[in-house]
Design a protein around this motif. Structure first.
Motif, short mmCIF file in Angstrom:
data_model
loop_
_atom_site.label_atom_id
_atom_site.label_comp_id
_atom_site.label_asym_id
_atom_site.label_seq_id
_atom_site.Cartn_x
_atom_site.Cartn_y
_atom_site.Cartn_z
N LEU A 79 0.87 -1.17 0.00
CA LEU A 79 0.00 0.00 0.00
C LEU A 79 0.91 1.23 0.00
CD1 LEU A 79 -2.99 0.94 0.10
CD2 LEU A 79 -2.66 1.26 2.57
N ARG A 80 0.91 1.92 -1.12
CA ARG A 80 1.68 3.15 -1.22
C ARG A 80 0.76 4.31 -0.87
NH1 ARG A 80 6.68 5.00 -0.50
NH2 ARG A 80 6.94 7.04 -1.49
N MET A 81 1.19 5.11 0.11
CA MET A 81 0.37 6.19 0.61
C MET A 81 1.07 7.52 0.35
SD MET A 81 -0.88 4.47 4.20
CE MET A 81 0.78 4.45 4.86
N ASN A 82 0.45 8.36 -0.46
CA ASN A 82 1.01 9.67 -0.81
C ASN A 82 0.12 10.78 -0.26
OD1 ASN A 82 3.15 8.48 -2.38
ND2 ASN A 82 1.69 8.24 -4.07
N THR A 83 0.68 11.96 -0.21
CA THR A 83 -0.05 13.15 0.24
C THR A 83 -0.82 12.84 1.53
OG1 THR A 83 -0.40 13.56 -2.13
CG2 THR A 83 -1.40 15.11 -0.61
N LEU A 84 -0.11 12.31 2.50
CA LEU A 84 -0.74 11.89 3.74
C LEU A 84 -1.28 13.08 4.52
CD1 LEU A 84 1.74 9.07 4.65
CD2 LEU A 84 -0.75 8.81 4.53
N ARG A 85 -2.37 12.83 5.22
CA ARG A 85 -3.06 13.83 6.03
C ARG A 85 -3.11 13.35 7.47
NH1 ARG A 85 -8.23 13.74 1.92
NH2 ARG A 85 -7.20 14.66 0.08
N PRO A 86 -3.25 14.27 8.41
CA PRO A 86 -3.38 13.84 9.82
C PRO A 86 -4.53 12.86 10.03
CG PRO A 86 -2.92 16.18 9.72
CD PRO A 86 -3.13 15.73 8.29
N GLU A 87 -5.59 12.99 9.26
CA GLU A 87 -6.73 12.08 9.42
C GLU A 87 -6.45 10.67 8.89
OE1 GLU A 87 -6.76 15.08 7.93
OE2 GLU A 87 -8.02 15.07 6.10
N ASP A 88 -5.30 10.47 8.26
CA ASP A 88 -4.89 9.12 7.86
C ASP A 88 -4.23 8.36 9.01
OD1 ASP A 88 -3.87 10.54 4.74
OD2 ASP A 88 -5.69 9.35 5.11
N THR A 89 -4.00 9.05 10.12
CA THR A 89 -3.40 8.41 11.28
C THR A 89 -4.28 7.28 11.78
OG1 THR A 89 -2.22 10.40 11.99
CG2 THR A 89 -2.71 8.75 13.68
N ALA A 90 -3.73 6.07 11.85
CA ALA A 90 -4.50 4.89 12.24
C ALA A 90 -3.58 3.68 12.30
CB ALA A 90 -5.62 4.61 11.24
N GLY A 91 -4.09 2.61 12.87
CA GLY A 91 -3.46 1.31 12.71
C GLY A 91 -3.95 0.71 11.39
N TYR A 92 -3.04 0.24 10.57
CA TYR A 92 -3.39 -0.29 9.25
C TYR A 92 -3.25 -1.81 9.28
CZ TYR A 92 -3.74 4.28 7.13
OH TYR A 92 -4.16 5.55 6.79
#
Length: 122
Positions: A79-92
């Motif tokens: 899973l490539r995650m770009n342009t991350l935001r604070p709301e992406d904070t989580a356990g994946y």
């Protein structure tokens, strides 16, 4: 079947991070694979999934920013995650589904790995 997620960490908003999920016990070709995430105090939610043929779907919140891929030879999903935001904070969490059809709900997935934490600072 065992799934091992890795690659989490702390990143600044706007940055990128890549997660991996290694599958053991059976060949990755047997599964549709998904990524879910759970933020503190919230229910686990669907992020992305990829079927055996490489077809993929995404939640609206990550579409255009995240990319799921698979390498059957390495028995690994990414899973490539770009342009991350604070709301992406989580356990994946990565999950495996024996049904070839892509699913976005948790009960469809038979096997789950332990989560890897992603923290996006503002």
């Amino acid at each position: 079947v065992q799934l091992q997620a890795s690659g989490g960490g702390v990143v600044q908003a706007g940055g990128s991070l890549g997660l991996s999920c290694a599958v053991s016990g059976r060949t990755l070709r047997s599964f549709t694979m998904g990524w879910f995430r759970q933020a503190p105090g919230k229910e686990r939610e669907f992020v992305a999934a990829i079927n055996r043929n490489g077809g993929s779907i995404y939640s609206n919140s990550v579409k255009g920013r995240f990319a799921i891929s698979r390498d059957n030879a390495k028995n690994t999903v990414y899973l490539r995650m770009n342009t991350l935001r604070p709301e992406d904070t989580a356990g994946y969490y990565c999950a495996a589904d024996e049904d070839p059809a892509i699913a976005t709900i948790e009960p469809e997935y038979e096997y789950w790995g332990k989560g890897t934490q992603v923290t996006v600072s503002s």
